[in-house]
Motif scaffolding. Structure first.
Motif, PDB file in Angstrom:
ATOM      1  N   ARG A  97     -12.968  23.739 -37.686  1.00  0.00           N
ATOM      2  CA  ARG A  97     -13.554  24.551 -36.736  1.00  0.00           C
ATOM      3  C   ARG A  97     -12.509  25.120 -35.873  1.00  0.00           C
ATOM      4  O   ARG A  97     -12.992  26.317 -35.399  1.00  0.00           O
ATOM      5  CB  ARG A  97     -14.277  23.449 -35.696  1.00  0.00           C
ATOM      6  CG  ARG A  97     -15.765  22.880 -36.221  1.00  0.00           C
ATOM      7  CD  ARG A  97     -16.424  22.222 -35.380  1.00  0.00           C
ATOM      8  NE  ARG A  97     -15.841  20.694 -34.930  1.00  0.00           N
ATOM      9  CZ  ARG A  97     -15.846  19.633 -35.464  1.00  0.00           C
ATOM     10  NH1 ARG A  97     -16.326  19.663 -36.660  1.00  0.00           N
ATOM     11  NH2 ARG A  97     -15.184  18.762 -35.056  1.00  0.00           N
ATOM     12  N   VAL A  98     -11.517  24.527 -35.335  1.00  0.00           N
ATOM     13  CA  VAL A  98     -10.454  25.195 -34.501  1.00  0.00           C
ATOM     14  C   VAL A  98     -10.093  26.368 -35.213  1.00  0.00           C
ATOM     15  O   VAL A  98      -9.822  27.362 -34.491  1.00  0.00           O
ATOM     16  CB  VAL A  98      -9.533  24.191 -34.259  1.00  0.00           C
ATOM     17  CG1 VAL A  98      -8.309  25.058 -33.457  1.00  0.00           C
ATOM     18  CG2 VAL A  98      -9.957  23.215 -33.123  1.00  0.00           C
ATOM     19  N   LEU A  99      -9.855  26.189 -36.456  1.00  0.00           N
ATOM     20  CA  LEU A  99      -9.230  27.546 -37.147  1.00  0.00           C
ATOM     21  C   LEU A  99     -10.107  28.608 -37.197  1.00  0.00           C
ATOM     22  O   LEU A  99      -9.873  30.002 -37.186  1.00  0.00           O
ATOM     23  CB  LEU A  99      -8.635  27.075 -38.675  1.00  0.00           C
ATOM     24  CG  LEU A  99      -7.288  26.528 -38.727  1.00  0.00           C
ATOM     25  CD1 LEU A  99      -7.305  25.764 -40.229  1.00  0.00           C
ATOM     26  CD2 LEU A  99      -6.065  27.370 -38.156  1.00  0.00           C
ATOM     27  N   SER A 100     -11.307  28.375 -37.526  1.00  0.00           N
ATOM     28  CA  SER A 100     -12.579  29.165 -37.603  1.00  0.00           C
ATOM     29  C   SER A 100     -12.830  30.024 -36.139  1.00  0.00           C
ATOM     30  O   SER A 100     -12.899  31.274 -36.082  1.00  0.00           O
ATOM     31  CB  SER A 100     -13.717  28.609 -37.952  1.00  0.00           C
ATOM     32  OG  SER A 100     -14.838  29.555 -37.849  1.00  0.00           O
ATOM     33  N   ILE A 101     -12.704  29.046 -35.360  1.00  0.00           N
ATOM     34  CA  ILE A 101     -13.282  29.650 -33.735  1.00  0.00           C
ATOM     35  C   ILE A 101     -12.179  30.741 -33.083  1.00  0.00           C
ATOM     36  O   ILE A 101     -12.260  31.686 -32.505  1.00  0.00           O
ATOM     37  CB  ILE A 101     -13.454  28.446 -32.647  1.00  0.00           C
ATOM     38  CG1 ILE A 101     -14.567  27.803 -33.067  1.00  0.00           C
ATOM     39  CG2 ILE A 101     -13.136  28.867 -31.201  1.00  0.00           C
ATOM     40  CD1 ILE A 101     -14.683  26.270 -32.337  1.00  0.00           C
ATOM     41  N   THR A 102     -10.729  30.231 -33.627  1.00  0.00           N
ATOM     42  CA  THR A 102      -9.516  31.144 -33.220  1.00  0.00           C
ATOM     43  C   THR A 102      -9.412  32.446 -33.985  1.00  0.00           C
ATOM     44  O   THR A 102      -8.670  33.110 -33.617  1.00  0.00           O
ATOM     45  CB  THR A 102      -8.243  30.243 -33.143  1.00  0.00           C
ATOM     46  OG1 THR A 102      -8.151  29.883 -34.463  1.00  0.00           O
ATOM     47  CG2 THR A 102      -8.448  29.149 -32.167  1.00  0.00           C
ATOM     48  N   GLY A 103     -10.203  32.479 -34.932  1.00  0.00           N
ATOM     49  CA  GLY A 103     -10.002  33.467 -36.136  1.00  0.00           C
ATOM     50  C   GLY A 103      -8.666  33.385 -36.840  1.00  0.00           C
ATOM     51  O   GLY A 103      -8.413  34.518 -37.374  1.00  0.00           O
ATOM     52  N   LEU A 104      -8.123  32.285 -36.883  1.00  0.00           N
ATOM     53  CA  LEU A 104      -6.960  32.113 -37.521  1.00  0.00           C
ATOM     54  C   LEU A 104      -7.023  31.661 -38.953  1.00  0.00           C
ATOM     55  O   LEU A 104      -6.146  31.489 -39.728  1.00  0.00           O
ATOM     56  CB  LEU A 104      -5.827  31.393 -36.748  1.00  0.00           C
ATOM     57  CG  LEU A 104      -5.384  31.970 -35.523  1.00  0.00           C
ATOM     58  CD1 LEU A 104      -4.596  30.991 -34.622  1.00  0.00           C
ATOM     59  CD2 LEU A 104      -4.546  32.995 -35.872  1.00  0.00           C
ATOM     60  N   ARG A 105      -8.311  31.289 -39.348  1.00  0.00           N
ATOM     61  CA  ARG A 105      -8.423  30.585 -40.721  1.00  0.00           C
ATOM     62  C   ARG A 105      -7.662  31.351 -41.790  1.00  0.00           C
ATOM     63  O   ARG A 105      -7.443  30.936 -42.823  1.00  0.00           O
ATOM     64  CB  ARG A 105     -10.053  30.759 -40.778  1.00  0.00           C
ATOM     65  CG  ARG A 105     -10.570  30.404 -41.875  1.00  0.00           C
ATOM     66  CD  ARG A 105     -10.181  29.033 -42.732  1.00  0.00           C
ATOM     67  NE  ARG A 105     -10.799  28.671 -43.921  1.00  0.00           N
ATOM     68  CZ  ARG A 105     -10.095  29.099 -45.042  1.00  0.00           C
ATOM     69  NH1 ARG A 105      -9.052  29.935 -45.142  1.00  0.00           N
ATOM     70  NH2 ARG A 105     -10.682  28.629 -46.053  1.00  0.00           N
ATOM     71  N   HIS A 106      -8.078  32.901 -41.680  1.00  0.00           N
ATOM     72  CA  HIS A 106      -7.358  33.777 -42.876  1.00  0.00           C
ATOM     73  C   HIS A 106      -5.840  33.951 -42.683  1.00  0.00           C
ATOM     74  O   HIS A 106      -5.442  34.552 -43.662  1.00  0.00           O
ATOM     75  CB  HIS A 106      -8.423  34.891 -43.008  1.00  0.00           C
ATOM     76  CG  HIS A 106      -9.599  34.559 -43.356  1.00  0.00           C
ATOM     77  ND1 HIS A 106      -9.995  34.088 -44.730  1.00  0.00           N
ATOM     78  CD2 HIS A 106     -10.958  34.655 -42.511  1.00  0.00           C
ATOM     79  CE1 HIS A 106     -11.175  33.874 -44.641  1.00  0.00           C
ATOM     80  NE2 HIS A 106     -11.788  34.154 -43.475  1.00  0.00           N
ATOM     81  N   ALA A 107      -5.233  33.657 -41.440  1.00  0.00           N
ATOM     82  CA  ALA A 107      -4.149  33.869 -41.266  1.00  0.00           C
ATOM     83  C   ALA A 107      -3.059  32.779 -42.101  1.00  0.00           C
ATOM     84  O   ALA A 107      -1.824  32.754 -42.533  1.00  0.00           O
ATOM     85  CB  ALA A 107      -3.486  33.698 -40.019  1.00  0.00           C
TER      86      ALA A 107
END
Length: 125
Positions: A97-107
């Motif tokens: 959830r945190v990676l998705s919310i922050t937009g960092l999932r694809h980083a």
């Protein structure tokens, strides 16, 4: 009671080696109070000769604040400077959830299961 309320870290950090990867397991809350513990542990890792992979097992992380996310980004940059691939394993629940919310999932290179991250490292010499 959270570590934010007590001012004490509730993060446990352990590490190990595989053939071509350093594995770091985090358990508990990845927040501002955990950073000194994580950084102290990582300093010992940075002092070692680089391995092709660094795997962070996040499967037991129960909370992650913005400072925890900033630390993950810093770790990613240090890995890049050492030509080490950073793999995040066990990314489910809170961390997903945190990676998705922050937009960092694809980083990051993200794996829902730790074993999948480990297989990736083992498959690439």
């Amino acid at each position: 009671m959270s570590s934010e309320a007590t001012g004490k870290s509730t993060l446990a950090v352990t590490s190990g080696l595989s053939r071509n990867a350093i594995i770091i397991r985090l358990e508990g809350e990845l927040d501002v109070n955990a950073l000194p513990i994580l950084r102290e542990h990582l300093q010992r890792i940075w002092d070692l000769p680089p391995k092709p992979f660094l795997i962070l097992d996040l499967g037991e992380v129960s909370f992650c604040d913005s400072m925890g996310m900033n630390e993950l980004v810093d770790i990613m940059h240090l890995c890049e400077s050492r030509q080490t691939r950073l793999l995040l394993g066990g990314v489910q629940g809170v961390m997903a959830r945190v990676l998705s919310i922050t937009g960092l999932r694809h980083a990051f290179e993200v794996f829902a299961l730790f074993d999948d991250a480990l297989r990736m490292a083992v498959a690439h010499p």
